[in-house]
Design a protein around this motif. Structure first.
Motif, short mmCIF file in Angstrom:
data_model
loop_
_atom_site.label_atom_id
_atom_site.label_comp_id
_atom_site.label_asym_id
_atom_site.label_seq_id
_atom_site.Cartn_x
_atom_site.Cartn_y
_atom_site.Cartn_z
N THR A 231 44.23 33.50 37.51
CA THR A 231 42.83 33.83 37.19
C THR A 231 42.28 34.89 38.14
N CYS A 232 42.47 34.68 39.44
CA CYS A 232 41.95 35.63 40.43
C CYS A 232 42.69 36.96 40.39
N PHE A 233 44.02 36.92 40.21
CA PHE A 233 44.80 38.15 40.20
C PHE A 233 44.38 39.06 39.04
N CYS A 234 44.26 38.50 37.84
CA CYS A 234 43.86 39.32 36.69
C CYS A 234 42.43 39.84 36.86
N PHE A 235 41.55 39.00 37.40
CA PHE A 235 40.16 39.41 37.61
C PHE A 235 40.08 40.57 38.60
N TYR A 236 40.78 40.44 39.73
CA TYR A 236 40.75 41.50 40.74
C TYR A 236 41.49 42.75 40.27
N LEU A 237 42.52 42.57 39.45
CA LEU A 237 43.25 43.73 38.93
C LEU A 237 42.34 44.57 38.03
N VAL A 238 41.62 43.92 37.13
CA VAL A 238 40.69 44.66 36.26
C VAL A 238 39.60 45.32 37.10
N ILE B 54 30.59 35.09 42.26
CA ILE B 54 30.33 34.21 41.12
C ILE B 54 31.61 33.48 40.69
N LEU B 55 32.75 34.18 40.79
CA LEU B 55 34.02 33.63 40.30
C LEU B 55 34.42 32.35 41.04
N ALA B 56 34.36 32.37 42.37
CA ALA B 56 34.84 31.23 43.16
C ALA B 56 34.10 29.93 42.83
N PRO B 57 32.76 29.90 42.81
CA PRO B 57 32.09 28.63 42.48
C PRO B 57 32.31 28.18 41.04
N VAL B 58 32.51 29.14 40.11
CA VAL B 58 32.80 28.73 38.74
C VAL B 58 34.14 28.00 38.68
#
Length: 389
Positions: A280-287, A330-334
């Motif tokens: 989840t984090c890898f794809c988010f940070y990649l985009v 926002i991503l981490a608390p979600v």
């Protein structure tokens, strides 16, 4: 009536990667006024802080340059005057040139310290001041980013709890959690650094032993062993980082006072979902990285290579970094709250009770929908036994 989109968050279905992204943007668009309010305040403070640092640093550098030029000019004038006297003496000197050289080699006729001892002290003070200013800038950025991270976490928690977030409440909660967030980051980073240093020393020792025992034949095994250990260290860092993604939300939402409590709580929550968190984090940070790179290239072409263009580009980069940092916050608390719903059975009422603990600490909460009904007079939550939902 509770927002169905908020109630659906507490169902045990829909906690995959796409669902997480959907919830992130749901928070952003549902409370876009608060989100962009925090974003603009964060960007404004960081840009103002950066410009203040740049102005002070530029002023100190300019003064240092002027003092250096003045000091150098004095040195050149003294050297030219000493040289002129030496040529005059050479023309009128009757003894050997060696005696003339000895006369001037003792340094009495030309003393560089006479140029300006005060200027030298001022330059030393300016150098120390520049170092202190840089340290202050780094510490200031650390405090600001920690405070706003806590504010964005509170924003997410309020939205998911069905409460009405405000910029004021989010900032107050973030500021209240700043020191605990910094302590958590320092504990985690120092622990990782010490662990990596220990692993590096062990790998270096074992590789040296292989070479010492096997000679040249042990060089290849030693290199392969070091490479495998290095890959293992990277994997370990990824696992620990993913396992600690719930640490900061645990501090803000659950109110952990000690970093070790937040670390333990985050690991217990995330250890069974490391792969999901990583993807989840890898794809988010990649985009994010692709979008940031494209925007930077476009803006860099538009503003050109002039000094003003470079200044505009730097300010744009700061604002873009601030916006992406806000999304990351926002991503981490979600993810954290999704895992608590999925693994611990968290309910909306339980989350509201955790957030309402802040009432005792003087934090004004966002009003729930029950408190927002027309004609409803909010009573003291410490004296009212009625439920919050």
């Amino acid at each position: 009536m509770t927002d169905p989109s908020v109630s659906s968050f507490f169902s045990h279905s829909g906690h995959g990667m796409c669902s997480i992204y959907q919830k992130v943007f749901h928070v952003v668009f549902k409370e876009w006024q608060v989100f962009f309010g925090l974003f603009f305040i964060q960007s404004g403070v960081l840009v103002l802080f950066f410009l203040t640092f740049l102005a002070i640093f530029a002023g100190a550098f300019g003064l240092s340059s002027l003092l250096s030029v003045f000091n150098g000019r004095r040195l050149v004038e003294d050297a030219m005057e000493a040289g002129h006297r030496m040529l005059t003496d050479y023309e009128s000197y009757t003894r050997s040139n060696d005696d003339l050289f000895m006369k001037y080699s003792d340094g009495d006729d030309f003393n560089s310290s006479s140029a300006s001892p005060i200027v030298g002290r001022l330059l030393a003070v300016l150098s120390i001041g520049a170092i202190c200013l840089t340290i202050f800038f780094i510490l200031g950025c650390t405090v600001l980013t920690a405070s706003f991270r806590g504010a964005f976490i509170r924003l997410v928690a309020d939205v998911i709890a069905g409460q009405k977030p405000t910029v004021r409440n989010s900032l107050k909660t973030g500021w209240k959690s700043t020191w605990k967030i910094i302590c958590f980051d320092m504990t985690l980073h120092f622990g990782l650094s010490f662990g990596l240093l220990l692993v590096y020393l062990v790998v270096l020792l074992l590789s040296s032993l292989l070479v010492a025992v096997l000679g040249q034949a042990g060089a290849v095994p030693a290199v392969l062993f070091a490479l495998v250990c290095e890959i293992g260290a990277i994997v370990l860092i990824i696992i620990i980082t993913c396992g600690m993604i719930g640490g900061l939300p645990a501090i803000v939402v659950q109110g952990h006072e000690v970093p070790t409590e937040a670390i333990k709580s985050s690991w217990e929550l995330c250890k069974g979902n490391i792969c999901d968190i990583f993807c989840t984090c890898f794809c988010f940070y990649l985009v994010e990285t692709i979008v940031k790179t494209i925007l930077n290239i476009v803006v860099r072409i538009l503003v050109g290579d002039s000094g003003a263009g470079m200044f505009v580009f730097v300010i744009f980069s700061l604002i873009l970094i601030s916006f992406l940092y806000s999304l990351n916050s926002i991503l981490a608390p979600v993810i954290y709250l999704s895992l608590r719903v999925q693994n611990n059975g968290l309910t909306m009422s339980a989350l509201q009770q955790e957030l309402n603990v802040d009432v005792m600490n003087g934090i004004e909460l966002g009003r729930t929908e029950e408190y927002s009904r027309p004609g409803f007079e909010k009573s003291d939550p410490l004296e009212d036994d009625s439920p919050l939902v």
